[in-house]
Scaffold this motif. Structure first.
Motif, PDB file in Angstrom:
ATOM      1  N   SER A   1      -0.868   3.824   8.437  1.00 46.92           N
ATOM      2  CA  SER A   1      -0.552   4.825   7.410  1.00 46.92           C
ATOM      3  C   SER A   1      -1.287   4.516   6.111  1.00 46.92           C
ATOM      4  CB  SER A   1       0.964   4.862   7.155  1.00 46.92           C
ATOM      5  OG  SER A   1       1.663   5.221   8.312  1.00 46.92           O
ATOM      6  N   GLY A   2      -1.256   3.240   5.708  1.00 50.94           N
ATOM      7  CA  GLY A   2      -1.947   2.847   4.476  1.00 50.94           C
ATOM      8  C   GLY A   2      -3.439   3.064   4.566  1.00 50.94           C
ATOM      9  N   MET A   3      -4.027   2.699   5.709  1.00 52.30           N
ATOM     10  CA  MET A   3      -5.474   2.860   5.881  1.00 52.30           C
ATOM     11  C   MET A   3      -5.854   4.335   5.898  1.00 52.30           C
ATOM     12  SD  MET A   3      -7.869   1.320   8.924  1.00 52.30           S
ATOM     13  CE  MET A   3      -7.654  -0.353   8.356  1.00 52.30           C
TER      14      MET A   3
ATOM     15  N   SER B   1       0.828  -1.200   0.000  1.00 49.95           N
ATOM     16  CA  SER B   1       0.000   0.000   0.000  1.00 49.95           C
ATOM     17  C   SER B   1       0.867   1.256   0.000  1.00 49.95           C
ATOM     18  CB  SER B   1      -0.916   0.019   1.226  1.00 49.95           C
ATOM     19  OG  SER B   1      -0.148   0.176   2.413  1.00 49.95           O
ATOM     20  N   THR B   2       0.284   2.359  -0.426  1.00 45.98           N
ATOM     21  CA  THR B   2       0.991   3.645  -0.442  1.00 45.98           C
ATOM     22  C   THR B   2       1.425   4.034   0.960  1.00 45.98           C
ATOM     23  OG1 THR B   2      -0.374   4.324  -2.308  1.00 45.98           O
ATOM     24  CG2 THR B   2       0.800   6.059  -1.140  1.00 45.98           C
ATOM     25  N   GLY B   3       0.530   3.826   1.947  1.00 44.86           N
ATOM     26  CA  GLY B   3       0.859   4.187   3.328  1.00 44.86           C
ATOM     27  C   GLY B   3       2.049   3.413   3.853  1.00 44.86           C
ATOM     28  N   SER B   4       2.127   2.123   3.515  1.00 40.19           N
ATOM     29  CA  SER B   4       3.257   1.300   3.952  1.00 40.19           C
ATOM     30  C   SER B   4       4.565   1.818   3.351  1.00 40.19           C
ATOM     31  CB  SER B   4       3.024  -0.149   3.528  1.00 40.19           C
ATOM     32  OG  SER B   4       4.172  -0.926   3.737  1.00 40.19           O
ATOM     33  N   ILE B   5       4.531   2.202   2.084  1.00 41.61           N
ATOM     34  CA  ILE B   5       5.733   2.716   1.421  1.00 41.61           C
ATOM     35  C   ILE B   5       6.159   4.049   2.042  1.00 41.61           C
ATOM     36  CG2 ILE B   5       6.649   3.566  -0.771  1.00 41.61           C
ATOM     37  CD1 ILE B   5       4.774   1.509  -2.151  1.00 41.61           C
ATOM     38  N   ILE B   6       5.195   4.936   2.272  1.00 45.76           N
ATOM     39  CA  ILE B   6       5.497   6.235   2.878  1.00 45.76           C
ATOM     40  C   ILE B   6       6.066   6.048   4.277  1.00 45.76           C
ATOM     41  CG2 ILE B   6       4.449   8.363   3.779  1.00 45.76           C
ATOM     42  CD1 ILE B   6       2.542   8.289   1.402  1.00 45.76           C
ATOM     43  N   SER B   7       5.524   5.099   5.032  1.00 51.01           N
ATOM     44  CA  SER B   7       6.019   4.824   6.375  1.00 51.01           C
ATOM     45  C   SER B   7       7.484   4.388   6.330  1.00 51.01           C
ATOM     46  CB  SER B   7       5.169   3.737   7.039  1.00 51.01           C
ATOM     47  OG  SER B   7       5.665   3.423   8.319  1.00 51.01           O
ATOM     48  N   ARG B   8       7.827   3.586   5.332  1.00 55.62           N
ATOM     49  CA  ARG B   8       9.222   3.141   5.204  1.00 55.62           C
ATOM     50  C   ARG B   8      10.140   4.308   4.864  1.00 55.62           C
ATOM     51  NH1 ARG B   8       8.615  -2.583   1.838  1.00 55.62           N
ATOM     52  NH2 ARG B   8       7.504  -3.711   3.465  1.00 55.62           N
TER      53      ARG B   8
END
Length: 579
Positions: free
Chosen positions: A198-200, A114-121
């Motif tokens: 973040s993804g949610m 998900s986009t949120g997972s990538i941004i979190s990384r």
């Protein structure tokens, strides 16, 4: 662990001279710090003697203490600058590498993450690496220098008292170590929960209008609350352990002072210790406890950072779509479409799919032709053009640019000659002008901006905007209508030249008059040598050299407007309705 240390070494080695200078000044900082208590001891012992003859000696000690304090300020500041600056540079380098790596991945990766997972990384995990390579290395050096020099100075003053001091230190260190094992386990869980949250959050914010229209606020709040509570639970477990460990470390200095005052006071009473030596010993104990307190922070930073490194390595060690290919030289890129495009029994299945989206597609596009693609919803139109523009990669031997198999080309090669105006429109939060000019600095612009605005039917529209082409469009073009966004995307494609221009349903959101105008401009002033137009508007398709009608991933019919009226029921019925 070895791979993580190798990861850190790879980035820190580049700035080795910065770190070397930082550790040299850090060593000078520790040396200055342990020298000051010795002159404090001498000063107090001189005061204790009370002789007038000792005035000059006392003043000399005070001047030396002031000088050492000034030197300590300088070397400590320099040590932090020389260690913290490369940490920021490593953070900058990592973010650049991560962005380039993510840009090289295909659709399958973004389907699974998900986009949120990538941004979190990008934010949290890289921040963890910065803390390790900055504050973590500084504290590690501080601990190594302090725990090697300070105990030696303490041992010189009193070996017995030093042994007494190490009993509470070892006890507290064992308790802290056990607590850190629990923290590491919960930090992993917290990181996963944070990425999920973040993804949610991004998903719910992007689909805010859908949530409003279906009035499902309570459901959205409930789903978000579940993940939020999970994150809260793991955070509280970490906080509980930390709230027990940190006071132990924070009060270690006070515990040592009690031990030193009790045991050292008896030595002073017996006459084996002077007041000055006892004062110096207390100062040394303070120098010893600060790095031990820092050890708790270092271990916390290290375990959080190593979790982040594991997450980053899953991205950086993954091969991109074009990792094993070399881009063609510019002169070969320009000749890619000189012999057209050939599709030979093209069959394609998505990486996460269980059936073929396209089956046995075969036709040839010659340079200078205008090709139409049409079909029902879900017939495979977008899949087909995403193969032609290199976004999706078919198996070898099915699609050829001239005589070169498309699987041998990099995305850079393909998109150097192919440009797509997608039906999934995206505008940057910038002015209309900058959105149109996007990417044009890498190509030779052949049309002035006002001409592009006219051909995309935007010239008259812009007169209604307060700042015309300087008007901000907002996040993802939220200030504009669907038709306006489509025309800006088309203007972006027209602004810089290309060999092949693919237009994916760019007339769906415009009115009939605007559509007629845009079609006339497209065919009268060809923006590219070859055109592929995906549309269900027969008024557009009847002007093409030939049109491909897709049905359930296969070619139902192919030919000119007159041929398709005879061959395809879908085409004929669509034409009759629109006529």
């Amino acid at each position: 662990m070895i791979s993580k240390l190798a990861f850190l070494l790879k980035y820190t080695y580049r700035y080795r001279w910065w770190y070397l200078g930082g550790f040299i000044f850090l060593g000078l900082t520790i040396w200055t710090s342990v020298t000051i208590p010795d002159y404090i001891r001498r000063s107090i012992d001189t005061i204790n003697k009370g002789a007038l003859a000792n005035h000059q000696e006392f003043y000399r000690y005070i001047i030396i203490l002031f000088a050492l304090a000034f030197v300590l300020i300088i070397v400590r500041t320099l040590s932090r600058i020389l260690i913290f600056v490369p940490a920021r540079l490593i953070e900058k380098q990592l973010k650049g590498e991560l962005f380039r790596k993510l840009s090289s991945f295909g659709k399958d990766y973004f389907d699974q993450n998900s986009t949120g997972s990538i941004i979190s990384r990008v934010n949290n995990d890289i921040n963890g690496v910065r803390l390790i390579t900055g504050f973590g290395l500084l504290q590690l050096g501080n601990i190594l220098f302090s725990l090697s020099v300070t105990p030696y100075k303490m041992w010189q003053l009193s070996p017995t008292l030093t042994l007494y001091c190490f009993i509470p230190i070892v006890t507290i260190f064992i308790i802290v170590r056990v607590g850190l094992v629990i923290m590491v386990k919960n930090t992993h869980r917290r990181m996963d929960a944070l990425q999920k949250l973040s993804g949610m959050t991004i998903s719910f914010l992007s689909g805010n209008s859908i949530i409003k229209s279906y009035n499902v606020f309570k459901w959205a709040e409930s789903e978000q609350s579940k993940v939020n509570l999970s994150l809260f639970k793991y955070t509280m477990k970490i906080t509980w352990v930390r709230s027990f460990i940190m006071p132990l470390l924070g009060n270690l200095e006070q515990i040592l002072k009690i031990v030193i005052l009790f045991s050292g006071g008896i030595f002073v009473i017996k006459g084996s210790f002077t007041i000055g030596e006892l004062t110096a010993y207390i100062a040394y104990s303070a120098l010893l406890t600060h790095p031990i307190m820092g050890l708790g922070w270092v271990l916390t930073i290290m375990q959080q950072g190593f979790v982040g490194i594991s997450s980053l390595q899953t991205i950086l060690n993954r091969k991109g779509v074009d990792s094993d290919k070399k881009p063609l030289p510019p002169y070969k890129q320009k000749k890619l479409l000189n012999k057209g495009i050939t599709l030979k029994n093209l069959t394609y299945t998505y990486p996460n799919g269980n059936h073929s989206e396209l089956k046995n597609i075969s036709f040839t596009i010659k340079p200078g032709q205008t090709i139409g693609i049409t079909g029902k919803v879900g017939s495979g139109k977008t899949t087909l053009i995403n193969i032609l523009n290199g976004y999706l990669r078919p198996d070898p031997g099915q699609v050829f640019f001239g005589e070169i198999d498309i699987t041998e080309l990099t995305g850079q090669d393909i998109r150097s000659v192919v440009k797509t105006v997608s039906q999934d429109l995206f505008l940057f939060s910038d002015t209309i002008e900058n959105n149109i000019r996007f990417g044009s600095k890498y190509k030779n612009v052949t049309l002035p901006l006002n001409e592009v605005l006219f051909r995309s039917a935007l010239a008259e529209e812009l007169t209604r905007f307060p700042q015309q082409e300087k008007t901000l469009v907002g996040e993802k073009g939220i200030m504009l209508s669907g038709g306006q966004k489509q025309r800006i995307s088309l203007a972006r494609a027209l602004y810089s030249p290309s060999k092949l221009l693919i237009l994916d349903d760019v007339f769906s959101a415009v009115d009939t008059d605007t559509e007629r105008f845009m079609i006339r401009e497209l065919f009268d002033h060809r923006p590219a040598e070859t055109l592929i137009i995906v549309s269900n508007r027969i008024s557009v398709l009847e002007k093409t050299d030939f049109t491909v009608v897709l049905n359930n991933g296969t070619i139902e019919a192919i030919g000119s407007h007159e041929d398709l009226l005879k061959q395809s029921d879908f085409y004929r019925k669509t034409w009759e309705i629109q006529k």
